[in-house]
Design a protein around this motif. Structure first.
Motif, PDB file in Angstrom:
ATOM      1  N   ARG A 230      25.867  -8.877  66.803  1.00 32.89           N
ATOM      2  CA  ARG A 230      25.103  -9.974  67.385  1.00 32.89           C
ATOM      3  C   ARG A 230      25.975 -10.731  68.383  1.00 32.89           C
ATOM      4  O   ARG A 230      27.201 -10.718  68.297  1.00 32.89           O
ATOM      5  CB  ARG A 230      24.623 -10.953  66.303  1.00 32.89           C
ATOM      6  N   ALA A 375      17.595  -3.305  67.059  1.00 31.07           N
ATOM      7  CA  ALA A 375      17.856  -4.707  67.375  1.00 31.07           C
ATOM      8  C   ALA A 375      16.811  -5.330  68.295  1.00 31.07           C
ATOM      9  O   ALA A 375      16.501  -6.507  68.151  1.00 31.07           O
ATOM     10  CB  ALA A 375      19.245  -4.839  68.014  1.00 31.07           C
ATOM     11  N   LEU A 390      14.486  -9.930  70.102  1.00 35.17           N
ATOM     12  CA  LEU A 390      15.161  -9.425  68.913  1.00 35.17           C
ATOM     13  C   LEU A 390      14.147  -9.125  67.816  1.00 35.17           C
ATOM     14  O   LEU A 390      13.280  -9.953  67.504  1.00 35.17           O
ATOM     15  CB  LEU A 390      16.173 -10.450  68.388  1.00 35.17           C
ATOM     16  N   ASP A 392      14.675  -9.144  64.813  1.00 33.01           N
ATOM     17  CA  ASP A 392      14.871 -10.060  63.693  1.00 33.01           C
ATOM     18  C   ASP A 392      13.814 -11.160  63.679  1.00 33.01           C
ATOM     19  O   ASP A 392      13.483 -11.704  62.623  1.00 33.01           O
ATOM     20  CB  ASP A 392      16.242 -10.748  63.789  1.00 33.01           C
TER      21      ASP A 392
END
Length: 398
Positions: A230, A375, A390, A392
Motif C-alpha cells: 500500500r 488491489a 482500490l 478494499d
C-alpha cells in the motif's frame, strides 16, 4: 542516514553499510587483531537502560546458539543513550536487494532459501529469542547460504509510533493538515509491511510473530511484492487488520503456496504454524505438491475481536481521513459495486496520485474490467467518467 556515534571502543569504524529503523551498520575492524566485522550502532532515541539490558541478555543467548544460518554476535556495549553490537561481516547482498534488482526468485530457490531461514529462526526461538523484525532486508547471503541478521536487536514495539519510527504525536505535518492520503510509507514500508497484527497493537510478541513475518517474506520472494503493498500508512493498517492474507497464485505462483502464506499470516497468533520448523515443513510440502489440508480454527467476529482490529485500524484510518468499515464479499455478484468505505477516491490509473473523483459510502459504481491483481478495479462513475479504485473500498456487498 541519521547521525549516530561513530566511535566504538576497540573498533575502527569505516563506511556505513546500511541503515534501518533500529540503527546504522558500519564496516569496521577490531583493533586487537584487525579482524573485519560489522558494528551496528542503535539509534540513541531507542536506547534506555531496560533496552540495553535486554540487548545484552539476548545477545548472550544468541551467541550460545551454533547455527550456520545466524549471524554471530561477538560483543555488545554502550553507555547512556548509546548501544552497539559487533557481528560477523558478510559480503553478500540481502534478499531485498536481490528482489529490487532481479524481481521474484524462482520457486525452487525461494523455497530452499526460506526453509534454511526458518530452521535458523527455529533454533533461535529454542534459545528464547524472538527476532521481531524479520524481513528480506535482514536476510543476508553468505556465499549461497541465507543468513539471518539483527536477531534480538529490534526493540519490542509498544505502539504504532515506535514501530514505524514516525512522530504521531503532532509533529508530522500530515496529522495537522488532515490530508486524506496520510503519510507515504517510503523506506518505512520495508519494516512495517512484515509486522504482525499484534505488533501494530503493541501486544507482547512471541515465536508466532516471526512465523507471520516468514509468511510475508515467502510472499515477497515468490512475487517480488511486499505483502499488503500500500502507498500510505492508513491503507496498510486497514489491510493488516481486516483483509485476508495475500495469495501468491494471483501473480502466477503455484496455488499450493497460498495455503502456506494464509496460515503463516493468520490474524491470530494461535492460528499460525506452531513453530518456524512447522512452517518449513509446510513450505517443502507445498513445493513437492504434497499439501494436506490445514484445519484452522474459524474465529467468529465477536465484539471483543472486532474491538482488537479497531484498535489497530481506527486511529490510523480516522487520522488519515479513510474511516473504513469491515468489508465482506458475498456469494452473489451484482453488476454494480458499492462504496463500502466512508470515503474513497477514483484515480486515473492504478497507484496514480491523480484523483478524478471522490465517492462516498453507499455510492454505486459500475465495474468495467477485471481487477489489476487484487488491489484495483476499473469502474465507471454515474456521470460517465471512468477510473480506478482500490478494491478494499468498493465491493459487491458491504
Amino acid at each position: 542516514m541519521r547521525a549516530v556515534i561513530v566511535e566504538v571502543p576497540g573498533y575502527r569504524l569505516a563506511e556505513p553499510l546500511g541503515a534501518g529503523a533500529t540503527g546504522v551498520v558500519y564496516a569496521a575492524n577490531r583493533l586487537s587483531d584487525g579482524r573485519s566485522v560489522a558494528v551496528k550502532v542503535v539509534h540513541p532515541e531507542l536506547v534506555d537502560p531496560q533496552y540495553r539490558d535486554r540487548l545484552r541478555r539476548e545477545a548472550r543467548l544468541a551467541a550460545a546458539v551454533e547455527h550456520p544460518g545466524l549471524v554471530r554476535v561477538h560483543a555488545v556495549g554502550g553507555e547512556g543513550d548509546q548501544a552497539w553490537l559487533v557481528m560477523d561481516r558478510l559480503s553478500g547482498p540481502d534478499l531485498q536487494r536481490l528482489l529490487d534488482e532481479g524481481g521474484p526468485l524462482p520457486v525452487d530457490r525461494a523455497v530452499a532459501m526460506l526453509a534454511e531461514v526458518a530452521a535458523a529462526v527455529d533454533a533461535m526461538h529454542a534459545a528464547g529469542v524472538i527476532h521481531r523484525d524479520l524481513k528480506p532486508a535482514n536476510i543476508i547471503l553468505d556465499g549461497d547460504r541465507p543468513t539471518v541478521a539483527d536477531f534480538g536487536v529490534a526493540r519490542q514495539l509498544a505502539s504504532l509510533e515506535s514501530s514505524t519510527g514516525m512522530d504521531l504525536s503532532g509533529g508530522a505535518a500530515w496529522l495537522r493538515s488532515g490530508t486524506p492520503s496520510g503519510p507515504s510509507l517510503g523506506a518505512m514500508a520495508g519494516t512495517v509491511a512484515y509486522m504482525a497484527p499484534e505488533q501494530w497493537r503493541g501486544d507482547p510478541v512471541s515465536a508466532a510473530t516471526d512465523v507471520y513475518a516468514l509468511g510475508g517474506t515467502l510472499f515477497s520472494l515468490l512475487t517480488g511484492r511486499r505483502p499488503f503493498d500500500r502507498r500510505t500508512l492508513p491503507e496498510l493498517a486497514y489491510a493488516v487488520a481486516m483483509l485476508p492474507p495475500p495469495a501468491p497464485s494471483e501473480y502466477g505462483v503455484p496455488a499450493a503456496f497460498d495455503q502456506v502464506v494464509r496460515t503463516a499470516m493468520a490474524k491470530e497468533p494461535a492460528d499460525r504454524y506452531p513453530t518456524a520448523g512447522a512452517f518449513a515443513q509446510a513450505l517443502r510440502a507445498a513445493a513437492a505438491g504434497d499439501v494436506a489440508p490445514v484445519v484452522v480454527k474459524q474465529r467468529g467476529w465477536t465484539r471483543r475481536r472486532i474491538g482488537k482490529w479497531v484498535a489497530i485500524a481506527a486511529p490510523v484510518l480516522v487520522i488519515g481521513g479513510v474511516t473504513a468499515t469491515i468489508l465482506a464479499q458475498g456469494n452473489q455478484q451484482p453488476t454494480q459495486l458499492t462504496v463500502c468505505a466512508q470515503d474513497a477516491t477514483v484515480r486515473d490509473a492504478p497507484r496514480s496520485r491523480t484523483v478524478i473523483a471522490t465517492v462516498h459510502h453507499g455510492d454505486r459504481l459500475t465495474p468495467i474490467s477485471p481487477r489489476d491483481g487484487a488491489a484495483w478495479v476499473h469502474v465507471r462513475l454515474p456521470d460517465g467518467r471512468s477510473g480506478w479504485s482500490l478494491t478494499d473500498y468498493v465491493r459487491h456487498q458491504c
